[in-house]
Design a protein around this motif. Structure first.
Motif, PDB file in Angstrom:
ATOM      1  N   ARG A 138       0.759  -1.117  -0.108  1.00  9.09           N
ATOM      2  CA  ARG A 138       0.105   0.074   0.090  1.00  9.09           C
ATOM      3  C   ARG A 138       0.805   1.312   0.031  1.00  9.09           C
ATOM      4  O   ARG A 138       2.185   1.297   0.038  1.00  9.09           O
ATOM      5  CB  ARG A 138      -0.871  -0.022   1.207  1.00  9.09           C
ATOM      6  CG  ARG A 138      -0.271   0.108   2.629  1.00  9.09           C
ATOM      7  CD  ARG A 138      -1.071   0.460   3.663  1.00  9.09           C
ATOM      8  NE  ARG A 138      -0.581   0.237   4.917  1.00  9.09           N
ATOM      9  CZ  ARG A 138       0.346   1.109   5.527  1.00  9.09           C
ATOM     10  NH1 ARG A 138       0.704   2.071   4.720  1.00  9.09           N
ATOM     11  NH2 ARG A 138       1.073   1.110   6.580  1.00  9.09           N
ATOM     12  N   GLU A 139       0.208   2.313  -0.210  1.00  9.37           N
ATOM     13  CA  GLU A 139       0.927   3.756  -0.131  1.00  9.37           C
ATOM     14  C   GLU A 139       1.501   3.905   1.126  1.00  9.37           C
ATOM     15  O   GLU A 139       1.040   3.474   2.365  1.00  9.37           O
ATOM     16  CB  GLU A 139      -0.083   4.822  -0.645  1.00  9.37           C
ATOM     17  CG  GLU A 139      -0.662   4.583  -2.043  1.00  9.37           C
ATOM     18  CD  GLU A 139       0.401   5.089  -3.020  1.00  9.37           C
ATOM     19  OE1 GLU A 139       1.299   5.679  -2.694  1.00  9.37           O
ATOM     20  OE2 GLU A 139      -0.043   4.802  -4.219  1.00  9.37           O
ATOM     21  N   ILE A 140       2.529   4.464   1.264  1.00  9.17           N
ATOM     22  CA  ILE A 140       3.051   5.054   2.540  1.00  9.17           C
ATOM     23  C   ILE A 140       2.223   6.458   2.962  1.00  9.17           C
ATOM     24  O   ILE A 140       2.350   7.598   1.894  1.00  9.17           O
ATOM     25  CB  ILE A 140       4.517   5.195   2.447  1.00  9.17           C
ATOM     26  CG1 ILE A 140       5.281   4.129   2.147  1.00  9.17           C
ATOM     27  CG2 ILE A 140       5.117   6.102   3.714  1.00  9.17           C
ATOM     28  CD1 ILE A 140       5.382   2.972   3.077  1.00  9.17           C
ATOM     29  N   THR A 141       1.884   6.433   3.643  1.00  9.74           N
ATOM     30  CA  THR A 141       0.919   7.606   4.448  1.00  9.74           C
ATOM     31  C   THR A 141       1.716   8.974   4.532  1.00  9.74           C
ATOM     32  O   THR A 141       3.101   8.682   4.828  1.00  9.74           O
ATOM     33  CB  THR A 141      -0.033   7.456   5.594  1.00  9.74           C
ATOM     34  OG1 THR A 141       0.814   7.403   6.681  1.00  9.74           O
ATOM     35  CG2 THR A 141      -0.862   6.334   5.452  1.00  9.74           C
ATOM     36  N   ALA A 142       1.324   9.934   4.639  1.00 13.20           N
ATOM     37  CA  ALA A 142       2.214  11.293   4.992  1.00 13.20           C
ATOM     38  C   ALA A 142       2.709  10.836   6.340  1.00 13.20           C
ATOM     39  O   ALA A 142       3.941  11.401   6.564  1.00 13.20           O
ATOM     40  CB  ALA A 142       1.486  12.684   4.967  1.00 13.20           C
TER      41      ALA A 142
END
Ligand code: SF4
Length: 68
Positions: free
Chosen positions: A38-42
């Protein structure tokens, strides 16, 4: 947004990335990292960059995702 990528020609399975970024990386039964895909969150960005810099094999990197 960004994603973690692993250069499998370099990764030695030290597992440090999973220690530093357990929310995004787990280890398989041999101690090699498995990305949770998944995307790395901010909010995870600083820990992700720390994991990239700490990887002793220079096998981990962050790539920018392109949203279309
Ligand atoms: S820290 Fe680097 S060498 Fe160690 S398991 Fe993670 S990607 Fe592989």
């Amino acid at each position: 947004m960004s994603r973690l990528e692993i250069d499998w020609t370099r990764c030695d399975g030290h597992g440090l990335c999973a220690t530093l970024l357990g929310a995004a990386v787990e280890l398989d039964e041999w101690g090699y990292p498995v990305l949770r895909g998944r995307e790395i969150t901010a909010g995870e960005g600083p820990d992700a960059r720390r994991a990239v810099l700490a990887c002793p094999a220079l096998a981990l990197r962050l790539s920018r995702s392109v949203n279309r």
